[in-house]
Design an enzyme around this catalytic site. Structure first.
Site, PDB file in Angstrom:
ATOM      1  N   ARG A  70       0.822  -1.219   0.000  1.00 48.21           N
ATOM      2  CA  ARG A  70       0.000   0.000   0.000  1.00 48.21           C
ATOM      3  C   ARG A  70       0.854   1.266   0.000  1.00 48.21           C
ATOM      4  O   ARG A  70       0.466   2.274   0.607  1.00 48.21           O
ATOM      5  CB  ARG A  70      -0.937   0.029   1.217  1.00 48.21           C
ATOM      6  N   ARG A  80      -3.293   7.001   0.949  1.00 51.54           N
ATOM      7  CA  ARG A  80      -3.731   8.207   1.650  1.00 51.54           C
ATOM      8  C   ARG A  80      -2.747   8.835   2.615  1.00 51.54           C
ATOM      9  O   ARG A  80      -2.941   9.966   3.037  1.00 51.54           O
ATOM     10  CB  ARG A  80      -5.053   7.922   2.383  1.00 51.54           C
ATOM     11  N   ARG A  93      -7.412  12.464  -4.872  1.00 50.60           N
ATOM     12  CA  ARG A  93      -8.694  11.898  -4.416  1.00 50.60           C
ATOM     13  C   ARG A  93      -9.764  12.959  -4.182  1.00 50.60           C
ATOM     14  O   ARG A  93     -10.946  12.637  -4.077  1.00 50.60           O
ATOM     15  CB  ARG A  93      -8.466  11.048  -3.159  1.00 50.60           C
ATOM     16  N   ASP A 137      -6.748  -2.447  -7.069  1.00 46.47           N
ATOM     17  CA  ASP A 137      -7.251  -2.998  -5.814  1.00 46.47           C
ATOM     18  C   ASP A 137      -7.576  -4.462  -6.060  1.00 46.47           C
ATOM     19  O   ASP A 137      -7.688  -4.893  -7.210  1.00 46.47           O
ATOM     20  CB  ASP A 137      -8.490  -2.239  -5.328  1.00 46.47           C
ATOM     21  N   TYR A 191     -14.860 -11.582   0.721  1.00 42.94           N
ATOM     22  CA  TYR A 191     -15.575 -10.334   0.363  1.00 42.94           C
ATOM     23  C   TYR A 191     -16.856 -10.641  -0.414  1.00 42.94           C
ATOM     24  O   TYR A 191     -17.894 -10.012  -0.196  1.00 42.94           O
ATOM     25  CB  TYR A 191     -14.673  -9.407  -0.461  1.00 42.94           C
TER      26      TYR A 191
END
Ligand code: CP3
Length: 345
Positions: free
Chosen positions: A25, A29, A38, A74, A151
């Site tokens: 990652r 952010r 974003r 992702d 998921y």
């Protein structure tokens, strides 16, 4: 030896001039450049626009002295191609609006070729390769069958995986049918990423530590193995097989496949190495929270990880799981530089 070679040489357990480092990652952010982008685009818009995905892939490469890039994407968009409706809901994380629970849900899942379902990521890999100009290798990735199944069945993130394990135990035949579909789609997706130019691949089985080793062997291992075999059927790119909570199943993960096994911080790296043996490389395993420690403590803990495997060929330094969005950027720079400084030959 140039920086371009370090990561791939370590994957192959060849001697290196310094231990290579990248961070799961690493684009995201915690970086102001990412947060700025974003403001204008959603995460799925960035992923589905190759120019934007390339821009984000390059952000950490331009900011730090990292030894590998990872394509910005992702693990979940692959489920969209199979017919699931994915949304990233602000504050809530990913949501699947039509989770699969029944035989007919599973029979209804599509298995489209990656060129049809995920052309944007394959295109982004080609663009990012051009942008990188050979400076460092590019990693492609996919979620693993179990993590993606969780998921798809839970409809989002989960703590106890009740729906997933209920299906697994009550309807094993149907479970295996789902896992076969997933392993087919995942294997071909990884293979296509390598064909598009990815220099290495990572299979993320982030939530596999929810299972006992016996259940992993019975319900998951054959499917992860199949995905990896398909991924590597056309080329010999190194593949990193990563999971968390895997201290009791490292040898089973190795049996499923991978040139490199990625481990989290809940096991000492020398013990992980002992379980794995010498014919596989190892990636990890600093607790991502150590990046919140003062720099002297951070360095002490990095040195501990490096010392644990210093005489063993084939170590790629990484966190034990993804970097958190609150992480201080200066500590990321300090980490990357210290790994190189400490291990420089
Ligand atoms: O490593 C990289 O820099 C490449 C990009 C990358 C992302 N997700 C971008 C992303 C990678 C490798 C992933 C993998 C991923 N995605 C995993 C496996 C790794 C792991 O951490 O276990 C998982 C489980 C996911 C699923 C996912 N995606 C969740 C649960 C969330 C929401 C929670 C969160 O961290 O915000 C995402 C969203 C996501 N994927 C973000 C990023 C940068 C943050 C969302 C945003 O920008 O708003």
């Amino acid at each position: 030896m140039s920086q371009a070679d370090r990561f791939l040489r370590a994957c192959r357990r060849e001697p290196v001039d310094a231990t290579p480092v990248w961070l799961m990652r690493q684009a995201g952010r915690y970086m102001a450049e990412y947060r700025a982008l974003r403001q204008k685009y959603s995460i799925l818009e960035i992923i589905k626009t190759p120019e934007l995905a390339t821009e984000v892939t390059m952000q950490p490469i331009n900011a730090f002295n990292l030894d590998a890039a990872i394509i910005f994407a992702d693990i979940l968009p692959v489920l969209e191609g199979m017919g699931l409706h994915l949304e990233f809901v602000k504050g809530d994380g990913p949501v699947i609006h039509n989770p699969i629970r029944t035989v007919s849900d599973i029979d209804g899942l599509a298995t489209p070729p990656p060129e049809e379902a995920l052309p944007f990521t394959l295109e982004a890999i080609k663009l990012a390769k051009k942008e990188l100009k050979g400076k460092v290798p590019l990693i492609g990735f996919s979620g693993a069958p179990f993590t993606l199944a969780s998921y798809a069945i839970e409809g989002g993130s989960s703590r106890n995986y009740i729906a997933t394990k209920s299906l697994m135990y009550a309807q094993p035949k149907i479970w295996h049918r789902l896992m076969e579909k997933l392993s087919t789609v995942i294997g071909h997706y990884l293979r296509a990423q390598a064909a598009a130019g990815a220099d290495a691949l990572q299979l993320f089985d982030s939530w596999i530590g929810a299972l006992s080793p016996a259940d992993y062997r019975e319900y998951v291992l054959p499917h992860s193995k199949r995905a990896i075999e398909i991924a590597k059927s056309e080329n010999k790119m190194p593949l990193i097989h990563f999971g968390t909570g895997t201290a009791g199943m490292l040898s089973l993960m190795k049996e499923a496949g991978g040139d490199v096994i990625g481990v989290d911080w809940r096991i000492d790296l020398d013990q992980a190495a002992q379980q794995l043996g010498n014919n596989v490389a190892i990636q990890g395993n600093l607790d991502p929270l150590v990046l919140f420690a003062p720099v002297p403590e951070l360095k002490k803990q990095i040195a501990r990880v490096l010392d644990a495997v210093k005489d063993r060929p084939g170590h790629i330094f990484n966190l034990g799981h993804g970097i958190l969005k609150e992480t201080p950027v200066e500590h990321v720079a300090a980490l990357v530089d210290f790994v190189h400084e400490y291990t420089q030959k």
